[in-house]
Design a protein around this motif. Structure first.
Motif, PDB file in Angstrom:
ATOM      1  N   PRO A 138      -9.113   7.049   5.419  1.00 29.09           N
ATOM      2  CA  PRO A 138      -8.879   6.866   3.984  1.00 29.09           C
ATOM      3  C   PRO A 138      -7.453   7.223   3.592  1.00 29.09           C
ATOM      4  CG  PRO A 138     -10.952   8.008   4.368  1.00 29.09           C
ATOM      5  CD  PRO A 138     -10.256   7.930   5.693  1.00 29.09           C
ATOM      6  N   LEU A 139      -6.919   6.487   2.629  1.00 27.60           N
ATOM      7  CA  LEU A 139      -5.595   6.795   2.107  1.00 27.60           C
ATOM      8  C   LEU A 139      -5.657   8.078   1.287  1.00 27.60           C
ATOM      9  CD1 LEU A 139      -4.555   3.227   0.878  1.00 27.60           C
ATOM     10  CD2 LEU A 139      -3.879   4.357   3.003  1.00 27.60           C
ATOM     11  N   ASP A 140      -4.515   8.782   1.212  1.00 25.76           N
ATOM     12  CA  ASP A 140      -4.461  10.001   0.418  1.00 25.76           C
ATOM     13  C   ASP A 140      -3.037  10.250  -0.052  1.00 25.76           C
ATOM     14  OD1 ASP A 140      -3.045  11.255   2.552  1.00 25.76           O
ATOM     15  OD2 ASP A 140      -4.906  11.965   3.443  1.00 25.76           O
ATOM     16  N   HIS A 141      -2.826  11.430  -0.633  1.00 26.85           N
ATOM     17  CA  HIS A 141      -1.548  11.818  -1.233  1.00 26.85           C
ATOM     18  C   HIS A 141      -0.405  11.888  -0.220  1.00 26.85           C
ATOM     19  CE1 HIS A 141       0.996  13.497  -4.275  1.00 26.85           C
ATOM     20  NE2 HIS A 141       0.962  14.731  -3.840  1.00 26.85           N
ATOM     21  N   TYR A 142      -0.742  11.973   1.063  1.00 25.63           N
ATOM     22  CA  TYR A 142       0.277  12.067   2.108  1.00 25.63           C
ATOM     23  C   TYR A 142       0.399  10.765   2.896  1.00 25.63           C
ATOM     24  CZ  TYR A 142       1.186  16.861   1.012  1.00 25.63           C
ATOM     25  OH  TYR A 142       1.589  17.994   0.339  1.00 25.63           O
ATOM     26  N   CYS A 143       0.101   9.674   2.236  1.00 28.13           N
ATOM     27  CA  CYS A 143       0.260   8.347   2.833  1.00 28.13           C
ATOM     28  C   CYS A 143       1.305   7.547   2.062  1.00 28.13           C
ATOM     29  CB  CYS A 143      -1.056   7.567   2.798  1.00 28.13           C
ATOM     30  SG  CYS A 143      -2.350   8.217   3.860  1.00 28.13           S
ATOM     31  N   ALA A 177      -3.989   1.829  -2.575  1.00 26.66           N
ATOM     32  CA  ALA A 177      -2.949   2.855  -2.557  1.00 26.66           C
ATOM     33  C   ALA A 177      -2.788   3.527  -3.910  1.00 26.66           C
ATOM     34  CB  ALA A 177      -1.614   2.235  -2.115  1.00 26.66           C
ATOM     35  N   LEU A 178      -2.871   2.754  -4.985  1.00 23.84           N
ATOM     36  CA  LEU A 178      -2.763   3.330  -6.323  1.00 23.84           C
ATOM     37  C   LEU A 178      -3.968   4.221  -6.630  1.00 23.84           C
ATOM     38  CD1 LEU A 178      -1.391   0.283  -8.352  1.00 23.84           C
ATOM     39  CD2 LEU A 178      -0.114   2.272  -7.533  1.00 23.84           C
ATOM     40  N   ARG A 179      -5.145   3.771  -6.252  1.00 24.01           N
ATOM     41  CA  ARG A 179      -6.350   4.584  -6.497  1.00 24.01           C
ATOM     42  C   ARG A 179      -6.287   5.905  -5.724  1.00 24.01           C
ATOM     43  NH1 ARG A 179      -9.133  -0.553  -6.487  1.00 24.01           N
ATOM     44  NH2 ARG A 179      -9.441  -0.346  -4.233  1.00 24.01           N
ATOM     45  N   ALA A 180      -5.719   5.871  -4.527  1.00 18.41           N
ATOM     46  CA  ALA A 180      -5.630   7.078  -3.688  1.00 18.41           C
ATOM     47  C   ALA A 180      -4.441   7.957  -4.059  1.00 18.41           C
ATOM     48  CB  ALA A 180      -5.528   6.677  -2.222  1.00 18.41           C
ATOM     49  N   GLU A 181      -3.598   7.496  -4.985  1.00 23.52           N
ATOM     50  CA  GLU A 181      -2.399   8.221  -5.405  1.00 23.52           C
ATOM     51  C   GLU A 181      -1.496   8.549  -4.215  1.00 23.52           C
ATOM     52  OE1 GLU A 181      -2.994  11.383  -8.171  1.00 23.52           O
ATOM     53  OE2 GLU A 181      -4.485  10.283  -9.320  1.00 23.52           O
TER      54      GLU A 181
END
Length: 233
Positions: A135-140, A159-163
């Motif tokens: 899953p994408l996250d703040h450190y991606c 990417a926007l949803r995962a910030e």
């Protein structure tokens, strides 16, 4: 180190959240500051600078000598599109110790011969994020490079949803205007869409795929090193 402190650090590491261990070198007292707590901490500015640099070190604060131990998740770069720019970008990113994944459903492009040693996922982005890709996250960081809305748009939305700390998309201003309209129609607000770097990369007059790759990677590093005073909500 107290067992409670170690448990907290391990929990933050497992959840891919940053934390800083603050050690008072005179008295030996220790405390953990989670990234979400950074803004409210008395040492917020110092902590934010060290977190942005990724470097641990000594600091002086309030007449005391402290050691800040920075624990930050490894940064991941997810490249959407196995294109020429991606071929130049991937080895550069790996040289900076970024974990790189390339997603492209077009199997003629996403081949090991074109991307040796790179994690290739030959799926549509929605399927990739629901399955083989973590899953994408703040450190991606996510770089959408196909120029095909059917492939780029779902990845940008994810990417926007995962910030993600960096979201960039290839294309002219006219292309991006159409992209903005599509994302707005999908329910994204102006602030969220405004986080997309488009046209992608720093404005260095880049022309060739390698030059564009340099501009993208420089923009990613700049975003990565910008001081943060708190985690996303």
């Amino acid at each position: 180190m107290q067992i409670e402190i170690l448990a907290t650090l391990n929990a933050e590491r497992a959840a891919r959240r940053a934390a800083i261990l603050v050690t008072d070198l005179e008295g030996g007292a220790q405390r953990v500051v989670r990234e979400a707590e950074l803004a409210a901490d008395p040492l917020a500015d110092l902590l934010a600078r060290h977190l942005a640099s990724g470097q641990s070190g000594l600091v002086e604060a309030g007449g005391r000598t402290l050691f800040l131990t920075v624990q930050a998740p490894p940064v991941r770069l997810v490249v959407i599109g196995a294109v020429h720019i991606s071929q130049a970008l991937c080895p550069m990113a790996r040289a900076l110790d970024l974990a790189v994944t390339v997603i492209d459903p077009r199997t003629a492009f996403a081949t090991p011969e074109r991307f040796p040693g790179i994690d290739l996922v030959a799926h549509w982005p929605d399927d990739a994020f629901a399955g083989p890709v973590a899953p994408l996250d703040h450190y991606c960081a996510v770089a959408a490079l196909t120029h095909d809305p059917k492939i780029d748009d779902p990845a940008l939305a994810a990417a926007l949803r995962a910030e993600c700390f960096y979201v960039g998309a290839l294309g002219s201003r006219k292309t991006h205007a159409a992209r903005v309209a599509r994302l707005a129609g999908a329910g994204f607000g102006e602030a969220a869409i405004g986080r997309i770097a488009a046209p992608i990369g720093l404005d260095i007059g880049a022309v060739s795929p390698a030059e564009i790759a340099v501009s993208i990677l420089a923009q990613i590093v700049a975003a990565q090193r910008a001081p943060r005073t708190g985690a996303p909500k």
